[in-house]
Design a protein around this motif. Structure first.
Motif, PDB file in Angstrom:
ATOM      1  N   VAL A   1      59.164  17.991  28.692  1.00 32.46           N
ATOM      2  CA  VAL A   1      58.060  18.113  29.637  1.00 32.46           C
ATOM      3  C   VAL A   1      57.559  19.562  29.614  1.00 32.46           C
ATOM      4  O   VAL A   1      58.353  20.497  29.609  1.00 32.46           O
ATOM      5  CB  VAL A   1      58.543  17.743  31.057  1.00 32.46           C
ATOM      6  N   CYS A   2      56.231  19.744  29.584  1.00 32.39           N
ATOM      7  CA  CYS A   2      55.701  21.107  29.474  1.00 32.39           C
ATOM      8  C   CYS A   2      54.320  21.201  30.112  1.00 32.39           C
ATOM      9  O   CYS A   2      53.733  20.204  30.517  1.00 32.39           O
ATOM     10  CB  CYS A   2      55.617  21.519  28.003  1.00 32.39           C
ATOM     11  N   GLU A   3      53.825  22.429  30.176  1.00 31.43           N
ATOM     12  CA  GLU A   3      52.438  22.621  30.573  1.00 31.43           C
ATOM     13  C   GLU A   3      51.535  22.099  29.453  1.00 31.43           C
ATOM     14  O   GLU A   3      51.918  22.136  28.284  1.00 31.43           O
ATOM     15  CB  GLU A   3      52.153  24.110  30.810  1.00 31.43           C
ATOM     16  N   PRO A   4      50.341  21.648  29.800  1.00 35.51           N
ATOM     17  CA  PRO A   4      49.451  21.058  28.781  1.00 35.51           C
ATOM     18  C   PRO A   4      48.705  22.115  27.972  1.00 35.51           C
ATOM     19  O   PRO A   4      47.478  22.096  27.861  1.00 35.51           O
ATOM     20  CB  PRO A   4      48.484  20.217  29.625  1.00 35.51           C
ATOM     21  N   LYS A   5      49.449  23.052  27.388  1.00 31.86           N
ATOM     22  CA  LYS A   5      48.829  24.085  26.555  1.00 31.86           C
ATOM     23  C   LYS A   5      49.833  24.559  25.518  1.00 31.86           C
ATOM     24  O   LYS A   5      51.048  24.459  25.737  1.00 31.86           O
ATOM     25  CB  LYS A   5      48.343  25.258  27.406  1.00 31.86           C
ATOM     26  N   PRO A   6      49.372  25.078  24.384  1.00 33.64           N
ATOM     27  CA  PRO A   6      50.299  25.497  23.324  1.00 33.64           C
ATOM     28  C   PRO A   6      51.160  26.678  23.744  1.00 33.64           C
ATOM     29  O   PRO A   6      50.782  27.477  24.601  1.00 33.64           O
ATOM     30  CB  PRO A   6      49.355  25.896  22.179  1.00 33.64           C
ATOM     31  N   TYR A   7      52.318  26.779  23.118  1.00 33.15           N
ATOM     32  CA  TYR A   7      53.154  27.967  23.277  1.00 33.15           C
ATOM     33  C   TYR A   7      52.492  29.098  22.491  1.00 33.15           C
ATOM     34  O   TYR A   7      52.175  28.941  21.310  1.00 33.15           O
ATOM     35  CB  TYR A   7      54.555  27.713  22.734  1.00 33.15           C
ATOM     36  N   ALA A   8      52.272  30.234  23.142  1.00 35.38           N
ATOM     37  CA  ALA A   8      51.618  31.360  22.480  1.00 35.38           C
ATOM     38  C   ALA A   8      52.209  32.666  22.971  1.00 35.38           C
ATOM     39  O   ALA A   8      52.551  32.797  24.157  1.00 35.38           O
ATOM     40  CB  ALA A   8      50.115  31.337  22.747  1.00 35.38           C
TER      41      ALA A   8
END
Length: 208
Positions: free
Chosen positions: A66-73
């Motif tokens: 489960v994660c935020e709806p954005k890429p890891y950057a």
């Protein structure tokens, strides 16, 4: 194809995990796809220690967290490298568990589309792409994934091409015997053809 008995239409038991004391966690970070019918929790083995789940639907399953709806950057190359290695580790552990997996690219994230939550989206995608995913799983069965890098020295390859490619050899001979103006034009053409040949050779090496 019908759903397995007791299998939810598109939701699931991990769908309720939406918040984590901060931003809404409406994304699902996808590590790989495998064949399987049983949902499971694999532990805190994901990127940044995230809990990784097996989300199953109609004989296929996605290994995700489960994660935020954005890429890891990040501007830190060390951090990005750590994330990529964590991604690869989860894929390797899933491979050991399922025997055969279809790896996903780093930063493959499914989002809530408004009508369906991200987990429901994952289930719907597994159902929609079922045949294609099963074919791909069959193709990678018994195989391992490797990253391969090719290095070459352009000057060395260029010299070899100039000595073996008939078109380039002919053009170079014309330059040697031509007037200054004609030699200049031929030299420009030779450089262009050589660049094209180098690009084509690089393309062929990468496709083999």
């Amino acid at each position: 194809a019908g759903r397995q008995r007791g299998e939810p239409a598109f939701g699931g038991k991990w769908e309720k995990t939406m918040k984590k004391g901060g931003p809404a966690l409406t994304g699902r970070y996808l590590y790989c796809i495998a064949k399987g019918k049983t949902e499971d929790e694999l532990g805190s083995i994901g990127i940044e220690g995230e809990k990784v789940y097996v989300i199953a639907h109609q004989g296929l399953c996605g290994v995700a967290h489960v994660c935020e709806p954005k890429p890891y950057a990040s501007a830190s190359q060390a951090k990005v490298r750590r994330w990529v290695l964590a991604h690869q580790k989860v894929v390797a552990l899933a491979g050991a568990k399922f025997g055969n997996v279809l790896p996903c690219r780093f930063n493959t994230i499914l989002q809530d589309n408004g009508a369906l939550g991200s987990e429901a989206n994952l289930r719907k995608w597994l159902e929609t792409e079922r045949r294609s995913l099963e074919e791909k799983l069959a193709r990678v069965s018994g195989k391992a994934e490797y990253g391969v890098q090719l290095f070459w020295t352009p000057k060395v390859v260029s010299r070899r091409l100039l000595n073996t490619n008939e078109s380039l050899k002919s053009l170079r001979k014309r330059i040697d015997s031509a007037s200054e103006g004609t030699a200049y034009i031929c030299k420009q053409r030779l450089d262009g053809l050589l660049r094209k040949e180098l690009q084509e050779k690089a393309k062929n090496c990468c496709s083999e």
